[in-house]
Write a protein that holds these residues in place. Sequence first.
Motif, PDB file in Angstrom:
ATOM      1  N   ALA A  69       0.477  -1.741  -0.213  1.00  0.00           N
ATOM      2  CA  ALA A  69       0.241  -0.010  -0.121  1.00  0.00           C
ATOM      3  C   ALA A  69       1.085   1.043  -0.049  1.00  0.00           C
ATOM      4  CB  ALA A  69      -1.177   0.008   1.377  1.00  0.00           C
ATOM      5  N   ASP A  96      -2.894  -0.711  -3.426  1.00  0.00           N
ATOM      6  CA  ASP A  96      -3.896  -0.080  -2.952  1.00  0.00           C
ATOM      7  C   ASP A  96      -2.998   1.049  -3.392  1.00  0.00           C
ATOM      8  OD1 ASP A  96      -4.943   1.920  -2.113  1.00  0.00           O
ATOM      9  OD2 ASP A  96      -5.746   1.308  -0.261  1.00  0.00           O
ATOM     10  N   LYS A 128      -6.452  -1.004  -5.858  1.00  0.00           N
ATOM     11  CA  LYS A 128      -7.271   0.168  -5.800  1.00  0.00           C
ATOM     12  C   LYS A 128      -6.420   1.227  -6.370  1.00  0.00           C
ATOM     13  CE  LYS A 128      -9.533  -1.765  -1.533  1.00  0.00           C
ATOM     14  NZ  LYS A 128      -9.925  -1.233  -0.201  1.00  0.00           N
TER      15      LYS A 128
END
Length: 619
Positions: A308, A331, A357
């Motif tokens: 992330a 992410d 994402k």
Amino acid sequence: MKIWKRLMTACLVVGIMLSLLPGSVLASDGDAVPTPDEVYNVLIAQKEAEGFTEGTIWNDSTHLYRNFKGGPIDGKNIIATGCVAFAFQLSDLAFDKLPARQYTSVSMEQVKVGDILRTNNDTHTVIVLQVSDNGLVLAEGNYSGKVHWGRTMTEAEFKRDVSHYITRYPEGYIPPTDESANEIIEKGQFGAGLSWSLTKAGALTISGTGAMPDFSIYSEQPWYSHNDKIMKIVIEDGITTIGQSAFWMSNALTIRIPDSVTEIKNDAFRKSSLISVTIPGSVKTIGDDSFRECANLALASMMEGVSAIGQRAFRGCTKLTAVDLPASISDLGAGAFYTCTALNFVTFASGNKNTVKMGENLFMGCWSLCPITLPEHVDKISKEMFYNCYYMFTGLEIPQGVTTIEESAFNSCRNMSVLIIPDSVTDIERNAFINTALTDIYFKGTEAQWNAIWKSPDLTPILQRVTMHYGELPEDPDPNPKHEHKWERSEVIQEATETEDGLRIYYCTICDETLREVIPAAGDKTDYVWGDVAADVQGSSLTFQLSSAPPANGVIFVAAYNGNGKLDAVGKAKLANNSNLTYTVDMRTEIPQSDRLVAFLWDIKTLEPLSTHKALPRS
């Protein structure tokens, strides 16, 4: 099979240049600050390099150097010619992106190998090759109009002739060979049993076991008062978390992160002076604003394991040119690379099984971004994801599974002409394609499926002029187009300033193909090379004559494009001493008569353009 994408010429040339460029110059232990011995090795190697050998013609007319990597001198961006160009080029080879500082008061004891001296009543510039107790050994361009290696300067001559000097070594730099380099000058305890120490050579070491504490503001750092002495950060094995704001505003140029670290918290390196960073796979999360506005950061690599990247993590890193993202990434926070204006290449490693994402504004304002291949699975094309990627971003294949192209996703991608859209898409929001050059959409489903997609009403006039392709993918265009381009319409996308190039886009009035032209900065002197050059094409060989001598360190690339903008061939010719200024490029394949030819002049060592590119008519 990879799907064909039309790439802008600049991306092609940069890619070729990167493949030819030798590795970056770093110190032997991986630090960004080379030792004087390492600088000498870089400089002396150029003595036998093409274009730098003893006696090579080198004067203000033959050699110009733009975009000195050391940055502005006294607040001014220097376009260097002659002797200054010689010194700046060699300095960049040795120090890469280390910032330069100028001093008007100097003693010979301060001078190091690689420093640049201004001499002869402020009329001549040299670079220091060797330093001894008795004097200096120099290298210089425009010494009686030529390159000269080995002239000496005594201490008396130094005191008499040198008016100021430029150095790329950080302030307070002490070579590691100095006996006192590893002497600890400051130390302390902090957090839960952690310690820090700072050596005379500028190495800040963080030791202990466990997480570093968080700081609410950078001035709370226990080493902050010594920030002007810090040149590198060494985090020892055992540290598990780099705390919030731990190195915000740090002067360190390099950082070593061990495999014991699992998290980099918010603002950890914000506005620091880091030049590059490699984040090990043990780090799972890179916090919000963690590298935000690191003005010197040019390269960021994340190893397999990083999952992330927080919001605005690299926002405003205006020198960041390349980012490598691993297959473990899942992410990417909103604005993670917002306004990284120099960012060319974003590479997603293959094999990512995550649905990644994609945060809003992810690449917004990345003017120089080349087309990228997204991971196999992403959740959406987010709001303003590619907004204002207007120089080189020419198209995208949207992965299967994406359902929404959100608001202004491609707004102002002025060179984007092709989109490949999967049949999973159900919604296309407002302003998604506004201010683009979109000409073709390849939709992987049927016409009925396309008509069933909800599309914002503002897209109707844009889609009416787009050619739709259903259930098919782009193919290589016809190598013999049915028309010759007419470049009769143009638009200035960005005005040139005194020091910054501008951009003009030409449009073919028949097919809306586009051609990009750099508008040289007002202070630029590089257009003199091309003149009214024309190319004589014989099979795979292309010959042309320039109007004046180009820089000896340059390389000319010629790209051949067919009528639909597809690259047919590219060739290069090194520039050498050539009395009649005639050059030949081997294109390696026969060039059709209908192909458009475009020439580029680049510096092979610095990866910088030496001139605006030139459309080559046939003679």
